[in-house]
Design an enzyme around this catalytic site. Structure first.
Site, PDB file in Angstrom:
ATOM      1  CD  GLU A 462     113.598 -18.796  32.888  1.00  0.00           C
ATOM      2  OE1 GLU A 462     114.481 -17.930  32.972  1.00  0.00           O
ATOM      3  OE2 GLU A 462     112.379 -18.527  32.884  1.00  0.00           O
ATOM      4  CE  LYS A 570     117.951 -17.204  34.263  1.00  0.00           C
ATOM      5  NZ  LYS A 570     116.785 -16.779  33.477  1.00  0.00           N
ATOM      6  CD  GLN A 571     115.031 -20.263  37.658  1.00  0.00           C
ATOM      7  OE1 GLN A 571     115.425 -19.863  36.571  1.00  0.00           O
ATOM      8  NE2 GLN A 571     113.935 -19.804  38.233  1.00  0.00           N
TER       9      GLN A 571
END
Ligand code: IFM
Length: 734
Positions: A462, A570-571
Site C-alpha cells: 500500500e 509496506k509489506q
C-alpha cells in the site's frame, strides 16, 4: 501428543496499558466479543462487539467522484458487559481499581482476574472475576465475581446492569487504522423481574436490532442494589449470565428458562468441549521455547475466537477484540486466515467462503459502478458486501481481492473435493471474478508479443499505488483464469451439461485459457527478478537506512504522495506471489528477489513478516526465518505494531500459523501431492502439529534430523505425500 495446560498470564499486569489488556484478554466466539475491560473503571467507548452488527453513515467527500464508495459501515460499540458498581453501606463508591492478575486458560477458555478496589475514602476490597463465553452456546457469556474483604468488612451494595452507552465523541485521530465511532443506536432497557434485564438496541439507519438479556444466576440476587455482607470475612460469589441475541432475531426466546439450562458450570463445559475439539484437530507444539509455544497457542486460540461461523459473517481485521478498521473484512481472510481453517476445519472454511458468495450481488453492482458490464468485483473492505473504503487508491484499486477469493476457493476444493460447494457457490465466484479480469484488463502489443495487462492498480504493497502491471495482481489474475477452466472441467466430468446453468460454453473456456497464457508478468532482465510493477524499480529508493524509528510507520508521518513516489514497500508484495506459487521460480531467483525486496520493505503492515519468514525457511535460511517468526508469533503479546489496543492483528495470527506450517515444515499442496520439507531452525528442538486433510487428521513431527507424518484418525489418504522430496506411504497410528 498431550495437550498442554496453557495459560496466558502477563508479568506486571498492572503496568500494562488498560486498552492493551482489554484486547489481549478479550473473549469471543465468532458471534460476539467481550473486551476485558476493568469491571469498575470500564471503557466509555468500547466493550462488546457483535460480528456484522454495524451502522452506516454517508461518506462525505471534499471532492466526490463517480462510483466512489457511498457509505461508511462501522461496527457498533455495545455496552460493557463486565461492568459492576459497588458501594459501601455509607454510599462510598469503589472507583479505583488495579488489575493484579489476569490468566487466560487457552485449553478451556476461562478468563480469571483479580483486582484490588478502593473508595476515595480508602476502604478497600478484593474482586475476583472469572468469565467465559459460550462456544457451542454462542449467544451466552457468563461472569462470576468473588468479593473478599481487605480493610473494609461492612455491607456492600452491588448493582449490575447493561448500561445505555453515552454518546462517544468522534475520535480526532489521523491514524486510518482506528475506527470511526458509529452514531448512538436506539436503546431500550427494562427489568422484567428484579433479576432479569432486557436490553434492546436498534441501529438508526440500517434498522437492524439485537436483544440482550442480563440475568442473575445467584439465587435471590437482585441485579440492582443487592446487599452483600462482608462481616463474616468470607468471600462472596455473585454469578451472572448475558444472552446476546442474533442480529435481526425475533424476540422469541424464553430467557429465564434458557438461563436455567445454561448455568455457569454448564457454560464452562460448553467452552471446554469446543476447545478440546479445536486442539484435537489443530494442536501445535513448539518444543524448546515455552514462550513461543504459548504465543502460537494463543494465536490459534484467537483465530478460532474471531471467525464468524454462520456463513453470514466473516473475520474482521481485528476479529472481535477491538473496533480498529471498523470491524471490516478484508482480503486478510482469504490469504492469511482461511488457510488455517482449510487445513484444520473444512466446514468452517466453507462457511467463510459462503459469506463471500452471498455478497456476489453487491460485487456485481460494484463491477457495474466501475464500468464493467460482466463479472463481479468484491469490496476491498466491507461488512455488508458493499465497498466501504473511501480512499480508492488503497481501496478499490486493490482489485487483487477478486483473485484472492478465487484462489481461496481453489485451495478449499483442492483439499476437500467438495464439488457440491463448487457447483452451488464456488464456481460462480471464480467465474464472475474471471469475467471481471477479462473486462478490466487490456491487450497490449509489444513488438511481436501480445500481452494482457492490468493498468492503474494497487497491489498488496500500500506504499505504491495506481501503477501498471503489479506482478502479484497479474499473477493472481492468471491463476484466476486457469482456475475457472480447471474447475469447469471438474464440473463437466461430473455432468456433461453442468456448465449450462452458468451460461458457459467450451469456447468461453478457450478464451479464459488464452487470457491466462497471455497475462503479462513483469520481469527485470537486468536484476533477474520479477518486478513489483512497471515503474517500481525505476523510482528512487526511500532512504530507509537514514530513517529513524520515529519515522515509522511511514503512513503516520508522510503524505501518501510522498511515499508513492519512492521505491518502498509496506509489506510483502511480489514475494507474496512467490510464496503462493513456488513452482514459478528457481531457488536462485527467489534468493535474488528476497534480497532485493527485503531491502525496500518497512514491514509497516502486520501482514508482512510472516511471508518473509516462510520464504526465508524455503531458502534454507532458518535463522532468518526464525527471527521473522519471533516477531510474527508474538506480535500482539509484545505490542510490536504499537496499536494492539485497537484490536488484535488477525491476519498476522493466521500468518504465524502459516510460518510454522508452510515455513518450518515446508507444507504445500501441488498436483494432489502434499509436500513437507523440513526447515526447522536450531532454536526449535521439535515441532509437532496437526492438520486435517480430506477426512484424515495428520500429525506432523519434525526435529533437526527427522520428519514424521502419521495418520491420527480417519482413513489413510488417497493423495500422495512427499517428505523432503521423496514420496512416502502413510501409516495410521492407533
Ligand atoms: O488488508 C490489510 C492491508 O493489506 C494492509 N493494511 C491493513 C489491512 C487490514 O488488515
Amino acid at each position: 501428543m498431550t495437550i498442554k495446560n496453557y495459560h496466558l498470564t502477563l508479568r506486571d499486569v498492572a503496568s500494562h496499558d488498560a486498552e492493551y489488556l482489554e484486547t489481549v484478554f478479550s473473549l469471543a466466539n465468532g458471534h460476539f466479543g467481550v473486551r476485558a475491560n476493568d469491571p469498575i473503571m470500564g471503557n466509555p467507548i468500547t466493550g462488546t462487539l457483535i460480528n456484522g452488527f454495524y451502522e452506516t453513515s454517508p461518506i462525505t467527500y471534499g471532492e466526490a467522484g463517480i462510483g466512489y464508495a457511498q457509505h461508511h459501515q462501522t461496527i457498533l460499540n455495545l455496552p460493557d458487559l463486565r461492568h459492576l458498581t459497588i458501594l459501601t453501606e455509607h454510599g462510598h463508591r469503589f472507583t479505583k481499581s488495579r488489575r493484579t492478575t489476569a490468566n487466560l486458560d487457552l485449553t478451556s477458555g476461562l478468563l480469571t482476574e483479580k483486582y484490588t478496589l478502593e473508595t476515595m475514602q480508602g476502604e478497600s476490597i478484593y474482586l475476583g472475576v472469572q468469565s467465559v463465553i459460550g462456544q457451542g452456546q454462542q449467544n451466552f457469556w457468563a461472569v462470576s465475581y468473588t468479593i473478599t474483604p481487605e480493610n473494609y468488612q461492612g455491607i456492600l451494595v452491588v448493582s449490575k446492569s447493561i448500561a445505555v452507552p453515552a454518546e462517544a465523541e468522534e475520535l480526532k485521530s489521523a491514524d486510518p487504522r482506528k475506527s470511526r465511532i458509529a452514531g448512538l443506536p436506539e436503546c431500550e432497557s427494562d427489568f422484567i423481574t428484579q433479576d432479569l434485564q432486557r436490553y434492546h438496541v436498534k441501529t438508526r439507519r440500517t434498522q437492524e436490532s439485537v436483544t440482550m438479556y442480563l440475568g442473575s444466576l445467584t439465587p435471590n440476587c437482585s441485579l440492582l442494589r443487592q446487599p452483600v455482607d462482608l462481616s463474616d470475612g468470607r468471600p462472596h460469589v455473585l454469578e451472572y449470565e448475558v444472552y446476546v441475541g442474533d442480529v435481526g432475531e425475533q424476540n422469541t426466546i424464553d430467557p429465564a428458562a434458557t438461563f436455567l439450562v445454561n448455568s455457569w458450570v454448564g457454560l464452562q463445559k460448553d467452552s471446554r468441549d469446543f476447545w478440546d475439539d479445536v486442539w484435537d484437530r489443530s494442536e501445535v507444539t513448539v518444543s524448546g521455547n515455552d514462550e513461543l509455544n504459548l504465543a502460537i497457542y494463543y494465536n490459534v486460540f484467537q483465530l478460532n475466537q474471531a471467525a464468524g461461523r454462520d456463513g453470514r459473517t466473516n473475520i474482521a481485521a481485528k476479529g472481535l477484540s477491538g473496533s480498529g478498521y471498523e470491524g471490516h473484512y478484508f482480503w486478510d481472510t482469504e490469504m492469511y486466515m482461511l488457510p488455517y481453517f482449510i487445513y484444520t476445519n473444512q466446514p468452517m472454511a466453507r462457511q467463510l467462503l459462503f459469506y463471500r458468495f452471498q455478497t456476489l450481488p453487491q460485487a456485481r453492482m460494484r463491477a457495474r459502478a466501475l464500468g464493467v458490464d460482466n463479472g463481479a468485483l468484491f469490496a476491498w473492505r466491507t461488512i455488508n458486501g458493499e465497498e466501504a473504503s473511501p480512499y480508492f487508491p488503497a481501496g478499490t484499486a486493490q482489485y487483487h481481492i477478486d483473485a484472492d477469493i478465487a484462489y481461496a476457493v481453489g485451495r478449499y476444493y483442492e483439499i476437500t473435493r467438495d464439488l457440491d460447494f463448487i457447483i452451488q457457490c464456488g464456481f460462480e465466484m471464480v467465474l464472475e471474478t474471471a469475467r471481471f479480469w477479462e473486462n478490466f484488463g487490456s491487450w497490449n502489443q509489444v513488438d511481436t508479443t501480445s500481452r494482457f495487462e492490468f493498468h492503474t492498480v494497487t497491489g498488496p504493497d500500500e506504499y505504491t499505488a495506481l501503477v501498471n502491471n503489479n506482478y502479484y495482481t497479474n499473477r493472481l489474475a492468471k491463476h484466476n483464469f486457469n482456475l475457472v477452466v480447471s474447475l469447469a472441467h471438474e464440473i463437466l466430468a461430473d455432468d456433461p451439461n453442468g456448465l449450462e446453468p452458468f451460461g458457459l460454453s467450451e469456447a468461453d473456456l478457450d478464451v479464459f485459457s488464452n487470457l491466462a497464457d497471455h497475462v503479462y508478468l513483469p520481469y527485470s532482465r537486468e536484476l533477474r527478478i520479477n518486478e513489483q510493477d512497471d515503474s517500481f524499480l525505476n523510482k528512487p529508493r526511500w532512504p530507509l537506512s537514514k530513517s529513524t524509528p520515529e519515522n515509522f510507520p511511514l503512513l503516520l508521518h508522510y503524505h501518501p504522495l510522498t511515499i508513492y513516489r519512492y521505491q518502498v514497500s509496506k509489506q510483502a508484495d511480489t514475494l507474496l506471489a512467490d510464496y503462493l506459487f513456488p513452482e514459478d521460480l528457481s531457488l536462485d531467483q527467489l534468493k535474488r528477489e528476497y534480497r532485493y525486496y527485503e531491502g525496500v520493505t518497512t514491514h509497516d503492515s502486520s501482514l508482512s513478516r510472516s511471508i518473509f519468514s516462510i520464504l526465508a525457511a524455503r531458502m534454507d535460511d532458518p535463522e532468518k526465518a526464525y527471527r521473522y517468526f519471533m516477531d510474527t508469533a508474538r506480535m500482539d503479546l509484545v505490542n510490536l505494531q504499537k496499536n494492539t489496543a485497537d484490536g488484535l492483528h488477525l491476519a498476522n495470527l493466521g500468518g504465524s500459523w502459516l510460518a510454522l506450517v508452510a515455513g518450518f515444515s515446508g507444507f504445500y499442496v501441488q498436483d494432489e501431492v502434499v509436500h513437507f520439507n523440513n526447515h526447522l531452525p536450531q532454536e526449535i528442538s521439535e515441532l509437532t502439529y496437526r492438520m486435517k486433510i480430506a477426512e484424515s487428521v495428520l500429525e506432523i513431527s519434525l526435529t533437526a534430523t527427522t520428519t514424521n507424518v502419521t495418520v491420527i484418525s480417519g482413513p489413510i489418504p488417497t493423495y500422495g505425500v512427499s517428505v523432503n522430496g521423496e514420496m512416502i506411504s502413510l501409516v495410521k497410528v492407533s
